[in-house]
Design an enzyme around this catalytic site. Sequence first.
Site, short mmCIF file in Angstrom:
data_model
loop_
_atom_site.label_atom_id
_atom_site.label_comp_id
_atom_site.label_asym_id
_atom_site.label_seq_id
_atom_site.Cartn_x
_atom_site.Cartn_y
_atom_site.Cartn_z
N CYS A 21 52.28 18.28 34.39
CA CYS A 21 51.02 18.06 35.09
C CYS A 21 49.86 18.28 34.11
O CYS A 21 50.04 18.81 33.01
CB CYS A 21 50.89 19.00 36.29
SG CYS A 21 50.66 20.74 35.86
N ASP A 314 64.34 72.03 31.97
CA ASP A 314 65.58 72.09 32.74
C ASP A 314 65.33 72.78 34.08
O ASP A 314 64.33 73.47 34.27
CB ASP A 314 66.65 72.85 31.96
CG ASP A 314 67.15 72.06 30.75
OD1 ASP A 314 66.95 70.83 30.73
OD2 ASP A 314 67.72 72.69 29.83
#
Length: 498
Positions: A21, A314
């Site tokens: 296009c 942790d």
Amino acid sequence: MLPLKEKDKPIVQKLLSAGCCARCVLRFCCVSVQAAYRQPQQDTLKELQDFISSAENTVSEPPEDPPSKRAKLELSATGAPSEEDAAAVVKQKDEESCVCVVCLGVLQELCGPTQDFIVSVDVYFDVTLQHSCWLHVKKELSVALDKDDVIQVKEAFKWIMQGFLSERASWGVSASLFEVGVEFTHPETDADCHFLATTCPDCFKPTKNKQSVFTRMAVVKALEKISDAKFLKHYPCPPAQPSSSCMPRDIQCLHGSVFVAGRYNKFCRSLPQTPWVIDGERRMESSVEELIAAPLLSSFRANSFNFSSSGREDVDVRTLGNGRPFAMELLNPHRSRLSKVEMKQLQETINKSSDKIRVRDLQIVTRDAMSRMKEGEEEKTKSYTALIWTQKPIQRDDITFIDDIKDLTLDQKTPLRVLHRRALAVRQRVIHSMNTRFLDSHHFYLGLKTQAGTYIKEFVHGDFGRTVPNLCKLLKTDTDILELDVEVRSVNKIPIIC
């Protein structure tokens, strides 16, 4: 008038003949002038056709020559494509309703003045078609067209739609936090990229959070890796003419994210930073991010969130000192602004909700804060305090030599406890300094200042020799860590931009 140059003429003609296009032709000519995309596509197509035929005026031809002969002479003089290409361009003029082979209609009938509520658009699009068309230009015309310079379909779509809205509104579209996301689908070509999984299998690895391995990022990575010859063996070039246009599959109206940052302390040794799920089973009832997120989601009325922090601890490690910097991205908030007083109240609400954590310096920040928080993490220095147990009895004088150790370099192989989620590698880390405080014949406190990313627990017990040197070797006895605290010290009040 379109901002095209003489060198663009063969590209324009080749792409029009391939079935592109008018707006996709502009993209491949690297036209970045937004106004060029906003004019009606019929007008753009006519300008392109006039542009490629304008060279006829530069060729001296007898007046009596028929148009077809002049066109043939012009094509041979300019080095443009063949007579068949010219015929295809003329044919396209009569078939303006044909679906573009690259954008599949996204830049044709799917972006018109009726959609005047678009502010910004995300188009999820198969880039295989664009790659094929790029190769077509590169192969047929020997043009040095950089693929990265081609304007993306989603960008052209946004430019067009923003232009329509700007004509009807009195505010700057690009500055708005209101976003309309449009997702397109095209079943006819959905499986066109699947051959890449065979040619580049390492680019398509399944993950837990993805329903399909054929993500846009995976396809882009595969197209960067595959050779031109192998691609052309499996895929038509130029792309085949589609029989139908794309269809909008999903439209979402969203507000831009709000980013909240601060610092948190964690006082509990049984609280993970993020939800702890192993084999689909949750191990802890809550987490740091959830305790912080719940009041934020309620106050901003957001749909969901993304949590990020400067490092992590942790589950059994406390975070003391000034607190660890964190940031929270709140997705699609229905409320985007809170006053300083309201932010202070929100901080108090979080702190009253649990005695396991405490938040400070809570504030609204910019998007850049999320990435800025991670900058220089490897160069940062972290401070820890650990309670150490020794197998053999020790005296005060047995540990004093540790205070004199400076800049101790460790070779740390990926710890066994994180090997399931971290790549196997040997990482060098530095312990800048240590200090000791004797407790009894089997216990002492060890203070450490280390390079960020140092595995402290593994330095203490050695991790079966995977960290060397380690405290066991230094003290010539087995040692273990009973408690660990990370102490964050910073004089900056701003949690992220620091």
